[in-house]
Design a protein around this motif. Sequence first.
Motif, PDB file in Angstrom:
ATOM      1  N   LYS A   1       0.830  -1.210   0.000  1.00  0.00           N
ATOM      2  CA  LYS A   1       0.000   0.000   0.000  1.00  0.00           C
ATOM      3  C   LYS A   1       0.855   1.247   0.000  1.00  0.00           C
ATOM      4  CE  LYS A   1      -4.269  -1.612   2.190  1.00  0.00           C
ATOM      5  NZ  LYS A   1      -5.084  -1.614   3.440  1.00  0.00           N
ATOM      6  N   GLY A   2       0.495   2.187  -0.875  1.00  0.00           N
ATOM      7  CA  GLY A   2       1.241   3.425  -0.977  1.00  0.00           C
ATOM      8  C   GLY A   2       2.447   3.346  -1.900  1.00  0.00           C
ATOM      9  N   ARG A   3       2.790   2.121  -2.324  1.00  0.00           N
ATOM     10  CA  ARG A   3       3.943   1.956  -3.220  1.00  0.00           C
ATOM     11  C   ARG A   3       3.542   1.383  -4.579  1.00  0.00           C
ATOM     12  NH1 ARG A   3       7.871  -1.604  -2.049  1.00  0.00           N
ATOM     13  NH2 ARG A   3       6.510  -3.022  -0.887  1.00  0.00           N
ATOM     14  N   PHE A   4       2.560   0.494  -4.598  1.00  0.00           N
ATOM     15  CA  PHE A   4       2.130  -0.151  -5.840  1.00  0.00           C
ATOM     16  C   PHE A   4       0.763   0.395  -6.241  1.00  0.00           C
ATOM     17  CE2 PHE A   4       4.537  -4.468  -5.369  1.00  0.00           C
ATOM     18  CZ  PHE A   4       5.725  -3.772  -5.157  1.00  0.00           C
ATOM     19  N   ILE A   5       0.552   0.461  -7.547  1.00  0.00           N
ATOM     20  CA  ILE A   5      -0.737   0.897  -8.081  1.00  0.00           C
ATOM     21  C   ILE A   5      -1.177  -0.075  -9.164  1.00  0.00           C
ATOM     22  CG2 ILE A   5      -2.025   2.716  -9.249  1.00  0.00           C
ATOM     23  CD1 ILE A   5       0.071   4.698  -8.169  1.00  0.00           C
ATOM     24  N   ILE A   6      -2.381  -0.619  -9.013  1.00  0.00           N
ATOM     25  CA  ILE A   6      -2.947  -1.498 -10.031  1.00  0.00           C
ATOM     26  C   ILE A   6      -3.898  -0.685 -10.891  1.00  0.00           C
ATOM     27  CG2 ILE A   6      -4.879  -2.253  -8.572  1.00  0.00           C
ATOM     28  CD1 ILE A   6      -4.588  -5.039  -9.861  1.00  0.00           C
ATOM     29  N   SER A   7      -3.876  -0.961 -12.184  1.00  0.00           N
ATOM     30  CA  SER A   7      -4.780  -0.260 -13.090  1.00  0.00           C
ATOM     31  C   SER A   7      -5.023  -1.138 -14.302  1.00  0.00           C
ATOM     32  CB  SER A   7      -4.194   1.085 -13.515  1.00  0.00           C
ATOM     33  OG  SER A   7      -2.995   0.895 -14.246  1.00  0.00           O
ATOM     34  N   LYS A   8      -6.003  -0.758 -15.092  1.00  0.00           N
ATOM     35  CA  LYS A   8      -6.259  -1.530 -16.306  1.00  0.00           C
ATOM     36  C   LYS A   8      -6.730  -0.615 -17.419  1.00  0.00           C
ATOM     37  CE  LYS A   8     -10.914  -2.987 -14.948  1.00  0.00           C
ATOM     38  NZ  LYS A   8     -11.838  -4.147 -14.859  1.00  0.00           N
ATOM     39  N   ASP A   9      -6.422  -1.021 -18.618  1.00  0.00           N
ATOM     40  CA  ASP A   9      -6.851  -0.320 -19.819  1.00  0.00           C
ATOM     41  C   ASP A   9      -7.751  -1.294 -20.564  1.00  0.00           C
ATOM     42  OD1 ASP A   9      -7.137   0.750 -22.388  1.00  0.00           O
ATOM     43  OD2 ASP A   9      -5.162   1.680 -22.332  1.00  0.00           O
ATOM     44  N   ASN A  10      -9.051  -1.089 -20.432  1.00  0.00           N
ATOM     45  CA  ASN A  10      -9.992  -2.028 -21.031  1.00  0.00           C
ATOM     46  C   ASN A  10      -9.889  -2.062 -22.554  1.00  0.00           C
ATOM     47  OD1 ASN A  10     -11.114  -2.895 -18.575  1.00  0.00           O
ATOM     48  ND2 ASN A  10     -12.484  -1.116 -18.518  1.00  0.00           N
ATOM     49  N   ALA A  11      -9.569  -0.930 -23.148  1.00  0.00           N
ATOM     50  CA  ALA A  11      -9.449  -0.883 -24.611  1.00  0.00           C
ATOM     51  C   ALA A  11      -8.296  -1.757 -25.107  1.00  0.00           C
ATOM     52  CB  ALA A  11      -9.265   0.556 -25.071  1.00  0.00           C
TER      53      ALA A  11
END
Length: 121
Positions: free
Chosen positions: A64-74
């Motif tokens: 927490k505070g160091r990693f970021i999850i994200s996604k690009d659906n396209a």
Amino acid sequence: QVQVMESGGGSVQAGGSLRLSCVASGDTDSRHFMGWFRQAPGKEREGVAAIYTYGLEIYADSVKGRFIISKDNAKNTLYLQMNSLKPEDTAMYYCAADRSAWGLMPRYNFWGQGTQVTVSS
């Protein structure tokens, strides 16, 4: 069926950053929920971060505070931005997908082959 393939691992010094990518293909309904896991030698696989189709993000306390999850659906791509890396982050990192919301539990149906992350002190 769902296929997922990770990339972006490598070696970095402590304090550095890496971004992992996971390209997913196959049945859309079977990959509503996706997550990142890691496994170090001699240790159990542990959940790092997960993201739900409606955007809810979940993180392990250790990242927490160091990693970021994200996604690009396209692009059908899941990302894990890892900052302020520590030697204890060294592990094989896996991407996982499922139609069920397993969160950080390693019970997903579909897994990639993994990408190695090594952090030196």
